[in-house]
Enzyme design. Structure first.
Site, PDB file in Angstrom:
ATOM      1  N   HIS A   8       0.835  -1.207   0.000  1.00 48.15           N
ATOM      2  CA  HIS A   8       0.000   0.000   0.000  1.00 48.15           C
ATOM      3  C   HIS A   8       0.865   1.250   0.000  1.00 48.15           C
ATOM      4  O   HIS A   8       1.965   1.262   0.550  1.00 48.15           O
ATOM      5  CB  HIS A   8      -0.947   0.021   1.201  1.00 48.15           C
ATOM      6  CG  HIS A   8      -0.267  -0.131   2.525  1.00 48.15           C
ATOM      7  ND1 HIS A   8       0.110  -1.359   3.013  1.00 48.15           N
ATOM      8  CD2 HIS A   8       0.107   0.789   3.450  1.00 48.15           C
ATOM      9  CE1 HIS A   8       0.690  -1.199   4.188  1.00 48.15           C
ATOM     10  NE2 HIS A   8       0.712   0.096   4.482  1.00 48.15           N
TER      11      HIS A   8
ATOM     12  N   HIS B 265       0.638   5.284   1.151  1.00 39.60           N
ATOM     13  CA  HIS B 265      -0.076   6.304   1.931  1.00 39.60           C
ATOM     14  C   HIS B 265      -0.037   7.619   1.161  1.00 39.60           C
ATOM     15  O   HIS B 265       1.034   8.006   0.653  1.00 39.60           O
ATOM     16  CB  HIS B 265       0.625   6.565   3.266  1.00 39.60           C
ATOM     17  CG  HIS B 265       0.692   5.396   4.199  1.00 39.60           C
ATOM     18  ND1 HIS B 265      -0.147   5.270   5.283  1.00 39.60           N
ATOM     19  CD2 HIS B 265       1.497   4.312   4.225  1.00 39.60           C
ATOM     20  CE1 HIS B 265       0.159   4.160   5.945  1.00 39.60           C
ATOM     21  NE2 HIS B 265       1.149   3.557   5.328  1.00 39.60           N
TER      22      HIS B 265
HETATM   23  P1  AMP Z   1       1.784   0.489   7.353  1.00 40.26           P
HETATM   24  O1  AMP Z   1       2.564   0.741   8.623  1.00 40.26           O
HETATM   25  O2  AMP Z   1       2.311   1.247   6.198  1.00 40.26           O
HETATM   26  O3  AMP Z   1       1.645  -0.980   7.119  1.00 40.26           O
HETATM   27  O4  AMP Z   1       0.382   1.140   7.637  1.00 40.26           O
HETATM   28  C1  AMP Z   1      -0.835   0.480   7.719  1.00 40.26           C
HETATM   29  C2  AMP Z   1      -1.888   1.542   7.772  1.00 40.26           C
HETATM   30  O5  AMP Z   1      -3.136   0.897   7.711  1.00 40.26           O
HETATM   31  C3  AMP Z   1      -1.890   2.406   9.045  1.00 40.26           C
HETATM   32  O6  AMP Z   1      -1.775   3.764   8.665  1.00 40.26           O
HETATM   33  C4  AMP Z   1      -3.249   2.099   9.683  1.00 40.26           C
HETATM   34  O7  AMP Z   1      -3.822   3.238  10.266  1.00 40.26           O
HETATM   35  C5  AMP Z   1      -4.050   1.603   8.490  1.00 40.26           C
HETATM   36  N1  AMP Z   1      -5.127   0.684   8.778  1.00 40.26           N
HETATM   37  C6  AMP Z   1      -5.124  -0.372   9.614  1.00 40.26           C
HETATM   38  N2  AMP Z   1      -6.304  -1.021   9.561  1.00 40.26           N
HETATM   39  C7  AMP Z   1      -7.064  -0.375   8.644  1.00 40.26           C
HETATM   40  C8  AMP Z   1      -8.383  -0.554   8.138  1.00 40.26           C
HETATM   41  N3  AMP Z   1      -9.182  -1.542   8.548  1.00 40.26           N
HETATM   42  N4  AMP Z   1      -8.847   0.309   7.204  1.00 40.26           N
HETATM   43  C9  AMP Z   1      -8.063   1.332   6.778  1.00 40.26           C
HETATM   44  N5  AMP Z   1      -6.812   1.554   7.219  1.00 40.26           N
HETATM   45  C10 AMP Z   1      -6.320   0.722   8.135  1.00 40.26           C
END
Ligand code: AMP
Length: 143
Positions: free
Chosen positions: A105, A107
């Site tokens: 993903h 951001h």
């Molecule tokens: P990363 O550290 O780049 O893997 O970030 C994962 C991101 O996913 C974080 O910014 C979380 O806030 C976000 N996140 C976790 N669960 C969900 C969810 N169910 N829907 C949307 N975002 C999420």
């Protein structure tokens, strides 16, 4: 392939399968984008490919080349929708780099002059706020 294999039992895999909800802002045959539930700034969204990979390290380059134009399109839409001064795009690979969800993903985070970001994976945002913010981006995409 070096490193760990993709595990489909991750939260974004569940979102892709419709097992848990999301505040969707964009979808096409290859890509889904939705609001981050713990935004670091209003309008923080995530862009994911439908093809599984843990992160950039194990992604198919053909998937990345379809994904990046959508990241760009959504970054522009978020900047306009939230009248931001700038956009931070981040992407973490493996726990040592800060990755917590193991489906690739990007951001997209609206930024404002002099305003610090809230913590990564910090506080859960209200559903109504997330829904309204998703609508702002959807409106901008349609504009
Ligand atoms: P990363 O550290 O780049 O893997 O970030 C994962 C991101 O996913 C974080 O910014 C979380 O806030 C976000 N996140 C976790 N669960 C969900 C969810 N169910 N829907 C949307 N975002 C999420």
């Amino acid at each position: 392939m070096s490193g760990q294999a993709y595990d489909s039992n991750n939260i974004f895999g569940k979102i892709l399968r419709g097992e848990i909800p999301c505040h969707r802002v964009y979808e096409d045959a290859d890509t889904l984008a939705f609001m981050d539930v713990m935004p670091q700034s209003p309008g923080h969204l995530l862009v994911i490919p439908k093809t599984p990979s843990r992160n950039v390290l194990d992604a198919d380059p053909a998937v990345l080349s379809k994904l990046m134009p959508i990241v760009q399109k959504l970054a522009k839409a978020a900047k306009d929708a939230f009248e931001a001064d700038g956009i931070t795009i981040t992407q973490f690979n493996e726990p040592a780099a800060g990755q917590t969800v193991f489906h690739l993903h990007f951001h997209i985070v609206p930024r404002y002059e002099g305003a610090a970001l809230k913590p990564h994976s910090g506080q859960m945002e209200d559903n109504g706020v997330l829904a309204a913010n998703a609508e702002k981006i959807i409106g901008e995409l349609g504009a």
